[in-house]
Design an enzyme around this catalytic site. Structure first.
Site, mmCIF file in Angstrom:
data_model
loop_
_atom_site.group_PDB
_atom_site.id
_atom_site.type_symbol
_atom_site.label_atom_id
_atom_site.label_comp_id
_atom_site.label_asym_id
_atom_site.label_seq_id
_atom_site.Cartn_x
_atom_site.Cartn_y
_atom_site.Cartn_z
ATOM 1 N N ASP A 118 -1.090 -6.109 -0.191
ATOM 2 C CA ASP A 118 -1.400 -5.473 1.089
ATOM 3 C C ASP A 118 -2.899 -5.262 1.226
ATOM 4 O O ASP A 118 -3.536 -4.717 0.302
ATOM 5 C CB ASP A 118 -0.722 -4.088 1.162
ATOM 6 C CG ASP A 118 0.489 -4.084 2.061
ATOM 7 O OD1 ASP A 118 0.620 -4.972 2.921
ATOM 8 O OD2 ASP A 118 1.320 -3.174 1.893
ATOM 9 N N LYS A 172 -1.242 -9.440 2.766
ATOM 10 C CA LYS A 172 -0.432 -9.017 3.920
ATOM 11 C C LYS A 172 -1.270 -8.096 4.795
ATOM 12 O O LYS A 172 -2.009 -7.247 4.280
ATOM 13 C CB LYS A 172 0.848 -8.307 3.464
ATOM 14 C CG LYS A 172 1.696 -7.796 4.640
ATOM 15 C CD LYS A 172 3.115 -7.463 4.223
ATOM 16 C CE LYS A 172 3.288 -6.079 3.631
ATOM 17 N NZ LYS A 172 2.876 -4.957 4.495
ATOM 18 N N ASP A 228 0.842 -1.201 0.000
ATOM 19 C CA ASP A 228 0.000 0.000 0.000
ATOM 20 C C ASP A 228 0.879 1.254 0.000
ATOM 21 O O ASP A 228 0.373 2.384 -0.023
ATOM 22 C CB ASP A 228 -1.049 -0.007 1.120
ATOM 23 C CG ASP A 228 -0.451 -0.127 2.509
ATOM 24 O OD1 ASP A 228 0.781 -0.234 2.628
ATOM 25 O OD2 ASP A 228 -1.229 -0.124 3.490
ATOM 26 N N SER A 229 2.210 1.061 -0.044
ATOM 27 C CA SER A 229 3.131 2.168 -0.334
ATOM 28 C C SER A 229 2.783 2.750 -1.708
ATOM 29 O O SER A 229 3.224 3.852 -2.056
ATOM 30 C CB SER A 229 4.586 1.683 -0.309
ATOM 31 O OG SER A 229 4.739 0.492 -1.063
ATOM 32 N N GLU A 280 -1.160 -5.753 8.663
ATOM 33 C CA GLU A 280 -0.286 -5.153 9.677
ATOM 34 C C GLU A 280 -0.873 -5.358 11.068
ATOM 35 O O GLU A 280 -2.062 -5.107 11.280
ATOM 36 C CB GLU A 280 -0.136 -3.647 9.415
ATOM 37 C CG GLU A 280 0.533 -3.336 8.092
ATOM 38 C CD GLU A 280 0.712 -1.836 7.867
ATOM 39 O OE1 GLU A 280 0.391 -1.028 8.763
ATOM 40 O OE2 GLU A 280 1.174 -1.478 6.762
ATOM 41 N N GLU A 309 9.543 -4.463 10.144
ATOM 42 C CA GLU A 309 9.993 -3.172 9.593
ATOM 43 C C GLU A 309 10.559 -2.276 10.691
ATOM 44 O O GLU A 309 9.908 -2.072 11.728
ATOM 45 C CB GLU A 309 8.815 -2.469 8.886
ATOM 46 C CG GLU A 309 9.215 -1.115 8.293
ATOM 47 C CD GLU A 309 8.204 -0.526 7.319
ATOM 48 O OE1 GLU A 309 7.227 -1.233 6.949
ATOM 49 O OE2 GLU A 309 8.397 0.635 6.924
HETATM 50 O O1 KIV Z 1 3.604 -1.119 1.525
HETATM 51 C C1 KIV Z 1 4.765 -1.555 1.456
HETATM 52 O O2 KIV Z 1 5.495 -1.315 0.495
HETATM 53 C C2 KIV Z 1 5.239 -2.365 2.575
HETATM 54 C C3 KIV Z 1 6.701 -2.694 2.617
HETATM 55 C C4 KIV Z 1 7.497 -1.516 2.956
HETATM 56 C C5 KIV Z 1 6.969 -3.848 3.527
HETATM 57 O O3 KIV Z 1 4.473 -2.735 3.414
#
Ligand code: KIV
Length: 279
Positions: A85, A115, A46-47, A117, A184
């Site tokens: 994510d 994924k 989600d970056s 969090e 992280e």
């Molecule tokens: O969103 C993302 O790119 C991430 C990584 C930095 C692990 O969660």
């Protein structure tokens, strides 16, 4: 067609102490090149919100955004295991909603896993998703979706209470069926302890070299992101400068009449042209 990597391969790699490479991708051409380079896991992180959509943080990213980009990444990759994510608030409200949203990601994108969090706070959601047979990757330490609650983008786990909770969270994720977890921005000593304590592969980012693999954001590796770069990022290429040069060269040739040249141009016979111009 070659098979994609699977969670069994990652378990084996941990046992054999072979490093797992994970990199983000958000579109078709990037997925193609990351896959071609041999990266075992592609993360549609989600970056995306910051490096592709221009938001300040990850909180504005929606499930539909993630699905849209993940479909392109799956189309662009052949061998890599694609993890998507789950965005902010798509797995926090209740287990049913978490499972429904994870199910949408899997069915609509063709990705191999999701994924999430967090630790014990989201463990019911993790259990619901893994019980449906969906591979789940955890994410502990600096979890950007809750950066506000963590006091910003800071190293996590320097305090013994926070470090002990992170160990408990990692063990809880493992027993809820997560196949792997990301750590992280964590002191390397704590990352090493967690990596040794759990049997699932631990992928580090700013967590030192004793993890089972590493993940970085593609735009950071390539030098494409102009925002603040954390200490743990290593830029391998200055692609942005090369790209700006390419654009400038195109403009220069265009304005000086050098582009398009004959080889970029189509032609027609004089006879046809005369025919066209006849009254
Ligand atoms: O969103 C993302 O790119 C991430 C990584 C930095 C692990 O969660």
């Amino acid at each position: 067609m070659t098979d994609r990597y699977s969670i069994v391969d990652f378990r084996e790699m941990k046992k054999e102490k072979k490093q797992i490479a994970m990199l983000t991708a958000y579109d078709f051409p990037t997925a193609q090149l990351v896959d071609e380079a041999g990266v075992e896991i592609i993360l549609v992180g989600d970056s995306l919100g910051m490096v592709v959509l221009g938001y300040e943080d990850t909180l504005s990213v929606t499930l539909d955004d993630m699905i849209h980009h993940s479909k392109a990444v799956v189309r662009g990759s052949k061998r890599s295991f694609v993890v998507v994510d789950m965005p902010f608030l798509t797995y926090h409200i209740n287990e049913e909603e978490a499972l429904r949203n994870a199910g949408r990601i899997m069915q609509e994108t063709g990705a191999q896993g999701v994924k999430v969090e967090g630790g014990v706070e989201i463990i019911k959601a993790v259990r619901a998703i893994t019980s449906a047979g969906i591979p789940v990757m955890g994410h502990l330490g600096l979890t950007p979706q809750s950066a506000g609650q963590l006091g910003g983008f800071k190293v996590q786990g320097k305090d013994p209470r926070v470090a002990r909770k992170m160990i408990d969270d990692a063990l809880a994720l493992e027993s809820a069926g997560a196949f792997s977890l990301v750590l992280e921005c964590v002191p390397w000593q704590l990352a090493r302890v967690i990596t040794e304590k759990v049997s699932i592969p631990v992928i580090g980012i700013g967590a030192g070299k004793y993890c089972d693999g590493q993940v970085l954001v593609y735009h950071d590796v390539m030098g494409l992101f102009t925002g603040k770069r954390p200490k743990f990022v290593k830029q391998y290429v200055d692609a942005r400068s090369e790209m700006v040069k390419g654009v400038q060269e195109y403009m220069k040739e265009l304005k000086e009449g050098m582009f398009p040249a004959e080889q970029h141009t189509f032609t027609m016979t004089e006879e046809v042209l005369e025919e066209v111009l006849k009254e």
